[in-house]
Design a protein around this motif. Structure first.
Motif, PDB file in Angstrom:
ATOM      1  N   TRP A 172      23.693 -47.326 -44.082  1.00 60.50           N
ATOM      2  CA  TRP A 172      22.824 -48.181 -44.895  1.00 60.50           C
ATOM      3  C   TRP A 172      23.376 -49.599 -44.956  1.00 60.50           C
ATOM      4  O   TRP A 172      22.630 -50.582 -44.819  1.00 60.50           O
ATOM      5  CB  TRP A 172      22.703 -47.599 -46.299  1.00 60.50           C
ATOM      6  CG  TRP A 172      21.896 -48.455 -47.238  1.00 60.50           C
ATOM      7  CD1 TRP A 172      20.547 -48.455 -47.410  1.00 60.50           C
ATOM      8  CD2 TRP A 172      22.416 -49.445 -48.127  1.00 60.50           C
ATOM      9  NE1 TRP A 172      20.188 -49.384 -48.359  1.00 60.50           N
ATOM     10  CE2 TRP A 172      21.311 -50.011 -48.826  1.00 60.50           C
ATOM     11  CE3 TRP A 172      23.704 -49.915 -48.423  1.00 60.50           C
ATOM     12  CZ2 TRP A 172      21.466 -51.023 -49.767  1.00 60.50           C
ATOM     13  CZ3 TRP A 172      23.852 -50.920 -49.364  1.00 60.50           C
ATOM     14  CH2 TRP A 172      22.744 -51.452 -50.037  1.00 60.50           C
ATOM     15  N   ALA A 173      24.699 -49.732 -45.149  1.00 62.15           N
ATOM     16  CA  ALA A 173      25.328 -51.053 -45.210  1.00 62.15           C
ATOM     17  C   ALA A 173      25.176 -51.799 -43.885  1.00 62.15           C
ATOM     18  O   ALA A 173      24.950 -53.012 -43.866  1.00 62.15           O
ATOM     19  CB  ALA A 173      26.805 -50.915 -45.579  1.00 62.15           C
ATOM     20  N   GLU A 175      22.722 -51.525 -41.825  1.00 63.94           N
ATOM     21  CA  GLU A 175      21.339 -51.979 -41.720  1.00 63.94           C
ATOM     22  C   GLU A 175      21.078 -53.155 -42.660  1.00 63.94           C
ATOM     23  O   GLU A 175      20.391 -54.116 -42.301  1.00 63.94           O
ATOM     24  CB  GLU A 175      20.392 -50.822 -42.027  1.00 63.94           C
ATOM     25  CG  GLU A 175      20.452 -49.708 -40.981  1.00 63.94           C
ATOM     26  CD  GLU A 175      19.662 -48.478 -41.385  1.00 63.94           C
ATOM     27  OE1 GLU A 175      19.266 -48.394 -42.582  1.00 63.94           O
ATOM     28  OE2 GLU A 175      19.449 -47.596 -40.532  1.00 63.94           O
ATOM     29  N   GLN A 176      21.639 -53.090 -43.890  1.00 61.02           N
ATOM     30  CA  GLN A 176      21.468 -54.181 -44.847  1.00 61.02           C
ATOM     31  C   GLN A 176      22.132 -55.464 -44.357  1.00 61.02           C
ATOM     32  O   GLN A 176      21.658 -56.565 -44.632  1.00 61.02           O
ATOM     33  CB  GLN A 176      22.078 -53.789 -46.205  1.00 61.02           C
ATOM     34  CG  GLN A 176      21.421 -52.591 -46.870  1.00 61.02           C
ATOM     35  CD  GLN A 176      20.019 -52.902 -47.358  1.00 61.02           C
ATOM     36  OE1 GLN A 176      19.818 -53.864 -48.084  1.00 61.02           O
ATOM     37  NE2 GLN A 176      19.063 -52.092 -46.960  1.00 61.02           N
ATOM     38  N   TYR A 177      23.216 -55.311 -43.622  1.00 65.36           N
ATOM     39  CA  TYR A 177      23.994 -56.468 -43.178  1.00 65.36           C
ATOM     40  C   TYR A 177      23.176 -57.394 -42.285  1.00 65.36           C
ATOM     41  O   TYR A 177      23.426 -58.598 -42.250  1.00 65.36           O
ATOM     42  CB  TYR A 177      25.251 -56.003 -42.429  1.00 65.36           C
ATOM     43  CG  TYR A 177      26.210 -57.133 -42.126  1.00 65.36           C
ATOM     44  CD1 TYR A 177      27.145 -57.528 -43.075  1.00 65.36           C
ATOM     45  CD2 TYR A 177      26.156 -57.819 -40.923  1.00 65.36           C
ATOM     46  CE1 TYR A 177      28.016 -58.572 -42.825  1.00 65.36           C
ATOM     47  CE2 TYR A 177      27.021 -58.871 -40.661  1.00 65.36           C
ATOM     48  CZ  TYR A 177      27.951 -59.243 -41.616  1.00 65.36           C
ATOM     49  OH  TYR A 177      28.803 -60.295 -41.368  1.00 65.36           O
ATOM     50  N   TYR A 179      20.302 -58.618 -42.588  1.00 60.75           N
ATOM     51  CA  TYR A 179      19.532 -59.668 -43.251  1.00 60.75           C
ATOM     52  C   TYR A 179      20.099 -60.116 -44.603  1.00 60.75           C
ATOM     53  O   TYR A 179      19.611 -61.063 -45.205  1.00 60.75           O
ATOM     54  CB  TYR A 179      18.078 -59.224 -43.454  1.00 60.75           C
ATOM     55  CG  TYR A 179      17.903 -57.927 -44.202  1.00 60.75           C
ATOM     56  CD1 TYR A 179      17.943 -57.885 -45.589  1.00 60.75           C
ATOM     57  CD2 TYR A 179      17.703 -56.728 -43.518  1.00 60.75           C
ATOM     58  CE1 TYR A 179      17.788 -56.695 -46.275  1.00 60.75           C
ATOM     59  CE2 TYR A 179      17.536 -55.529 -44.200  1.00 60.75           C
ATOM     60  CZ  TYR A 179      17.581 -55.519 -45.570  1.00 60.75           C
ATOM     61  OH  TYR A 179      17.433 -54.338 -46.255  1.00 60.75           O
ATOM     62  N   THR A 180      21.127 -59.447 -45.112  1.00 62.50           N
ATOM     63  CA  THR A 180      21.689 -59.807 -46.412  1.00 62.50           C
ATOM     64  C   THR A 180      22.685 -60.955 -46.265  1.00 62.50           C
ATOM     65  O   THR A 180      23.532 -60.919 -45.361  1.00 62.50           O
ATOM     66  CB  THR A 180      22.393 -58.592 -47.056  1.00 62.50           C
ATOM     67  OG1 THR A 180      21.465 -57.515 -47.144  1.00 62.50           O
ATOM     68  CG2 THR A 180      22.908 -58.936 -48.439  1.00 62.50           C
ATOM     69  N   MET A 185      26.956 -59.400 -49.649  1.00 63.22           N
ATOM     70  CA  MET A 185      27.217 -58.259 -48.775  1.00 63.22           C
ATOM     71  C   MET A 185      28.688 -57.847 -48.851  1.00 63.22           C
ATOM     72  O   MET A 185      29.014 -56.654 -48.791  1.00 63.22           O
ATOM     73  CB  MET A 185      26.844 -58.628 -47.334  1.00 63.22           C
ATOM     74  CG  MET A 185      26.747 -57.424 -46.416  1.00 63.22           C
ATOM     75  SD  MET A 185      25.350 -56.352 -46.802  1.00 63.22           S
ATOM     76  CE  MET A 185      26.102 -54.744 -46.695  1.00 63.22           C
ATOM     77  N   THR A 188      29.323 -55.398 -51.643  1.00 63.29           N
ATOM     78  CA  THR A 188      28.882 -54.039 -51.298  1.00 63.29           C
ATOM     79  C   THR A 188      29.871 -53.362 -50.359  1.00 63.29           C
ATOM     80  O   THR A 188      30.246 -52.198 -50.550  1.00 63.29           O
ATOM     81  CB  THR A 188      27.494 -54.091 -50.646  1.00 63.29           C
ATOM     82  OG1 THR A 188      26.562 -54.673 -51.562  1.00 63.29           O
ATOM     83  CG2 THR A 188      27.021 -52.697 -50.254  1.00 63.29           C
TER      84      THR A 188
END
Length: 458
Positions: A172-173, A175-177, A179-180, A185, A188
């Motif tokens: 999940w991290a 994938e978030q990375y 665009y975050t 980031m 997290t």
């Protein structure tokens, strides 16, 4: 008294028989180590049918050009195979050559829990006259020692379900990375790292420890990349070193290569460029010619760094290797929204950087246009970097007004949280690409004014 080691001919017979059964080099090495009574390092060499001189020569070829790499000869290698511990950078070189972990060559710290070692030692008779002459006593001691070791090996604190949840969180991290913004980031990532680190501090079964090391390597790489974007260069470098250590500890060749290719970004943007080339090349060597997304990434990173150094021939060769590996690997698809993927848009970003540095402006702008069409609406700084490379191409074509307009628009459009030093540094390269005589024009002054604005202000 330890058993005398078997002659090399025995290892040769075992290697041939195991190879016919389809055993891997690591499996063959373990067979030779146990059966022939040789060290793990010697077993690795014998599993490949190499002599001391052949191995030393190959190690020297891999180490060529590395400032901290030792020169190896057959005598030194023989000493290491007999138990003398080499330096850490030599151990890393041996692991790279044999494509194995530190434990596989016998130089890892003991897998025993420190609290259990004295208990096991207490079970071993101190004198040959006491205990070993008594069959019953010896049997009890042997059984007790085995039970103690078994308890140590099963003392892991991570369940399979817990490990799967950690994998999901890290995925999940990743994938978030994509665009975050980097600052939130990092928070997290550090929370995930704290959880993994706490579990790693306890003795775990080998398979669990490998997965934990892989998770640490991934998270540390993303922390390092985020710090680089924020301009925290020394911290970024330290975190990349942590990521490399964790990846090497895992023994995962793909991950070892990926971390090094990613680490090449730091010296690519901030220097020295030679370090970027060396890291990318090392990653490509670890891939051993196997086509994969990581092999394509490593070759593309090497091409981009060589191009920035002005090595047109080397950059062209590396870019062809990257294109071939990318095509054969089938990269893209489900990894499109993964920070550890290498989809087509990322490949085109690296191709754009290579062509821009080489001055192939027409080809570079076509590549930039193709890449920009592939980026989703929700993404990070890559589209801005591509637009800034378009501006650099225009600057080299002496279109100063258009170059500054494209660069200024890219800066103003980027989300304030994504406007980090790495973006501003690339924008300043647009001005540097202009001929000196026109760097004081109106268009350049306007671009400088935009860069002087705090993020979020127009």
């Amino acid at each position: 008294m330890p058993q005398a080691a078997h002659p090399p001919s025995c290892a040769k017979q075992l290697r041939q028989a195991a190879s016919q059964r389809g055993a891997s080099n690591q499996q063959i090495a373990r067979i030779i180590h146990v059966h022939c009574g040789v060290s793990e390092l010697r077993a690795q060499r014998l599993a490949r049918g190499l002599t001391l001189k052949q191995t030393a020569d190959d190690l020297n070829r891999i180490a060529e050009g590395r400032a901290d790499a030792p020169r190896t000869d057959g005598d030194q290698l023989g000493h290491w195979e007999s138990g003398r511990r080499p330096r850490n950078n030599t151990i890393e070189l041996l692991c790279e050559f044999f494509d194995c972990t530190v434990a596989d060559i016998g130089f890892a710290r003991s897998a025993m829990s420190p609290t259990n070692v004295p208990a096991i030692q207490a079970l071993i008779p101190r004198s040959p006259q006491k205990g070993f002459t008594d069959t019953d006593t010896l049997a009890q001691q042997v059984d007790a020692a085995r039970w103690s070791v078994d308890r140590t090996l099963t003392a892991g604190t991570v369940s399979a379900t817990q490990l799967d949840l950690l994998d999901e969180q890290v995925l999940w991290a990743r994938e978030q990375y994509v665009y975050t913004p980097p600052a939130p980031m990092i928070e997290t990532l550090l929370r995930h790292l704290a959880e993994v680190d706490e579990l790693s501090a306890h003795r775990q079964p080998a398979a669990v420890q490998v997965r934990l090391s892989e998770l640490v390597a991934m998270l540390a790489t993303l922390v390092a990349d985020a710090l680089m974007k924020l301009g925290q260069l020394s911290r970024s470098q330290s975190w990349y070193a942590t990521a490399r250590n964790a990846a090497d500890d895992s023994g995962n060749a793909e991950l070892r290569a990926r971390v090094r290719a990613q680490a090449a970004m730091l010296p690519f943007y901030y220097g020295p460029l030679e370090a970027a080339v060396n890291l990318a090349r090392e990653a490509r060597i670890i891939c051993r010619g196997r086509p994969s997304a990581t092999a394509a990434f490593a070759a593309a990173a090497e091409a981009r760094a060589l191009a920035k150094m002005g090595d047109a021939l080397g950059a062209d060769v590396a870019l062809r290797h990257a294109a071939s590996a990318f095509e054969q690997s089938g990269a893209g698809g489900p990894t499109d929204n993964d920070a550890f993927g290498f989809p087509e848009r990322r490949f085109l970003l690296y191709e754009s950087g290579t062509l821009t540095s080489l001055g192939h402006t027409s080809r570079a702008r076509r590549t930039q246009d193709a890449a920009l069409r592939l980026y989703p609406a929700r993404t990070g700084i890559d589209p801005a970097l591509l637009s800034l490379e378009t501006a650099i191409c225009l600057a080299r074509e002496r279109s100063a007004a258009e170059a500054c307009q494209v660069a200024g628009t890219a800066i103003l459009r980027i989300t304030p949280a994504h406007r980090t030093p790495i973006v501003e540094q690339r924008a300043h390269e647009v001005i540097q690409a202009l001929p000196p005589g026109i760097r004081d024009g109106r268009a350049v002054r306007e671009l400088r004014d935009i860069l002087a604005l705090p993020p979020g202000q127009v």
